[in-house]
Design a protein around this motif. Structure first.
Motif, mmCIF file in Angstrom:
data_model
loop_
_atom_site.group_PDB
_atom_site.id
_atom_site.type_symbol
_atom_site.label_atom_id
_atom_site.label_comp_id
_atom_site.label_asym_id
_atom_site.label_seq_id
_atom_site.Cartn_x
_atom_site.Cartn_y
_atom_site.Cartn_z
ATOM 1 N N VAL A 71 51.995 26.766 47.896
ATOM 2 C CA VAL A 71 52.879 25.669 47.507
ATOM 3 C C VAL A 71 53.135 25.762 46.012
ATOM 4 C CG1 VAL A 71 53.164 23.180 47.279
ATOM 5 C CG2 VAL A 71 52.152 24.106 49.352
ATOM 6 N N GLU A 72 54.410 25.787 45.634
ATOM 7 C CA GLU A 72 54.817 25.751 44.232
ATOM 8 C C GLU A 72 55.552 24.428 44.014
ATOM 9 O OE1 GLU A 72 57.177 29.182 43.444
ATOM 10 O OE2 GLU A 72 55.591 30.605 44.008
ATOM 11 N N TYR A 73 55.054 23.606 43.083
ATOM 12 C CA TYR A 73 55.655 22.289 42.874
ATOM 13 C C TYR A 73 55.829 22.025 41.388
ATOM 14 C CZ TYR A 73 50.942 20.619 41.731
ATOM 15 O OH TYR A 73 49.714 20.438 41.150
ATOM 16 N N GLU A 74 56.801 21.176 41.067
ATOM 17 C CA GLU A 74 57.095 20.859 39.675
ATOM 18 C C GLU A 74 56.473 19.536 39.235
ATOM 19 O OE1 GLU A 74 61.217 21.088 38.639
ATOM 20 O OE2 GLU A 74 61.556 22.922 39.790
ATOM 21 N N GLU A 75 56.601 18.502 40.075
ATOM 22 C CA GLU A 75 56.194 17.163 39.639
ATOM 23 C C GLU A 75 54.962 16.640 40.373
ATOM 24 O OE1 GLU A 75 59.607 14.636 39.884
ATOM 25 O OE2 GLU A 75 60.793 15.854 38.502
ATOM 26 N N SER A 76 54.978 16.682 41.710
ATOM 27 C CA SER A 76 53.856 16.096 42.443
ATOM 28 C C SER A 76 53.594 16.848 43.746
ATOM 29 C CB SER A 76 54.125 14.613 42.751
ATOM 30 O OG SER A 76 55.232 14.476 43.632
ATOM 31 N N GLU A 112 44.092 16.662 56.984
ATOM 32 C CA GLU A 112 44.100 17.472 58.203
ATOM 33 C C GLU A 112 44.891 18.771 58.031
ATOM 34 O OE1 GLU A 112 45.500 15.249 61.523
ATOM 35 O OE2 GLU A 112 44.003 13.668 61.311
ATOM 36 N N SER A 113 45.475 18.968 56.872
ATOM 37 C CA SER A 113 46.269 20.169 56.614
ATOM 38 C C SER A 113 45.547 21.090 55.630
ATOM 39 C CB SER A 113 47.644 19.790 56.053
ATOM 40 O OG SER A 113 48.422 19.131 57.038
ATOM 41 N N ARG A 114 46.023 22.344 55.575
ATOM 42 C CA ARG A 114 45.391 23.313 54.688
ATOM 43 C C ARG A 114 46.442 24.050 53.863
ATOM 44 N NH1 ARG A 114 42.953 26.603 58.158
ATOM 45 N NH2 ARG A 114 44.273 28.444 57.886
ATOM 46 N N VAL A 115 46.229 24.095 52.576
ATOM 47 C CA VAL A 115 47.075 24.856 51.659
ATOM 48 C C VAL A 115 46.178 25.862 50.948
ATOM 49 C CG1 VAL A 115 48.545 24.784 49.617
ATOM 50 C CG2 VAL A 115 48.721 22.968 51.334
ATOM 51 N N LYS A 116 46.475 27.164 51.093
ATOM 52 C CA LYS A 116 45.618 28.178 50.487
ATOM 53 C C LYS A 116 45.761 28.234 48.970
ATOM 54 C CE LYS A 116 45.189 31.409 54.359
ATOM 55 N NZ LYS A 116 45.463 32.802 54.824
ATOM 56 N N GLU A 117 46.987 28.100 48.483
ATOM 57 C CA GLU A 117 47.223 28.254 47.052
ATOM 58 C C GLU A 117 48.203 27.189 46.568
ATOM 59 O OE1 GLU A 117 48.533 31.836 43.936
ATOM 60 O OE2 GLU A 117 48.874 32.039 46.094
ATOM 61 N N GLU A 118 47.817 26.476 45.497
ATOM 62 C CA GLU A 118 48.651 25.448 44.896
ATOM 63 C C GLU A 118 48.999 25.855 43.468
ATOM 64 O OE1 GLU A 118 46.580 21.778 45.109
ATOM 65 O OE2 GLU A 118 46.257 21.876 47.284
ATOM 66 N N VAL A 119 50.302 25.892 43.149
ATOM 67 C CA VAL A 119 50.728 26.309 41.823
ATOM 68 C C VAL A 119 51.694 25.277 41.262
ATOM 69 C CG1 VAL A 119 51.885 28.095 40.461
ATOM 70 C CG2 VAL A 119 50.509 28.749 42.453
ATOM 71 N N ARG A 120 51.371 24.750 40.100
ATOM 72 C CA ARG A 120 52.288 23.827 39.438
ATOM 73 C C ARG A 120 53.074 24.573 38.364
ATOM 74 N NH1 ARG A 120 51.248 17.589 37.554
ATOM 75 N NH2 ARG A 120 53.416 17.174 36.950
ATOM 76 N N GLY A 121 54.415 24.482 38.457
ATOM 77 C CA GLY A 121 55.243 25.251 37.529
ATOM 78 C C GLY A 121 56.096 24.361 36.656
#
Length: 242
Positions: free
Chosen positions: A222-227, A233-242
């Motif tokens: 997931v690549e996100y700018e603000e929030s 119950e969900s899974r996100v392997k990689e979180e990137v704030r740009g």
């Protein structure tokens, strides 16, 4: 100016291509060649062996178009196969539609079975049921209600909202038979928008300004700018704030 003629096929028959006011097929009929008409209604089994350009197209039986279809208003309550591109200002599908080319529309709504072997581009897209789009789904606003196993290669838009079917609205739920109905799922390679809300989605990449990962999701990146919000119950392997 000569008034355009109308034709109706009630049994088995055929009509030559050309310009008509109204063409109605309530039996088994075909149009031999390209068709230009104000209105085409197919309540039986109909086939157009060329391109179709109509203002109002209504299919409540089964229809097959061997060429591209262009319509101001398209309404399908039966089964329709288009072996080329579809262009419509407003399209409403409550039955089954297969398009072997791309789709362009202002407003596109489908609630039965939809298969597009190309891109689907519209201002507003509202989908439910079983959906397969092998190309890009692009719209200012995308709404999907997952009721089956669906697949969309790529999704792009300003506002994207993908939700599982609400409980308590179907006959099985009313009878208390929840366990017979599997929750809907969506598989996608990439989803990109300004505002993104997802449920029941598996995707390699989700990108957006405001991203909300609801229940039942498996996202690789997931690549996100603000929030970013992620349901437990969900899974996100990689979180990137740009």
């Amino acid at each position: 100016m000569m008034e355009k003629r109308s034709v109706s096929i009630a049994g088995a028959g055929k009509v030559a291509g050309g310009e008509y006011h109204t063409v109605k097929i309530s039996g088994s009929g075909r149009v031999e060649g390209d068709l230009v008409a104000e209105e085409l209604r197919i309540a039986g089994a109909g086939k157009v062996e060329g391109a179709a350009k109509v203002k109002e197209l209504v299919v409540s039986g089964t229809a097959r178009f061997e060429g591209p279809v262009e319509a101001d208003a398209l309404q399908i309550a039966g089964a329709c196969k288009i072996e080329a591109e579809l262009s419509a200002k407003e399209a409403r599908v409550a039955g089954a539609l297969k398009v072997e080319g791309g789709v362009k529309a202002h407003y596109f709504k489908a609630s039965g079975g939809l298969k597009v072997e190309g891109n689907l581009e519209a201002d507003l897209v509202s989908l439910a049921g079983k959906v397969t789009i092998t190309g890009l789904l692009a719209a200012d606003r995308v709404e999907m209600r997952l009721e089956d196993a669906s697949f969309v290669q790529e999704i792009g838009g300003e506002r994207i909202e993908i939700r599982r079917r609400a409980r308590g609205k179907g006959l099985l739920e009313e009878l208390g038979l929840h366990f017979f109905r599997r929750p809907g799922t969506l598989q996608a390679t990439s989803i990109e928008g300004d505002e993104v809300y997802l449920e029941g989605t598996q995707a390699k990449l989700v990108r957006g300004k405001e991203v909300h990962i609801g229940p039942g999701c498996r996202i690789e990146r997931v690549e996100y700018e603000e929030s970013l919000r992620v349901h437990p119950e969900s899974r996100v392997k990689e979180e990137v704030r740009g």
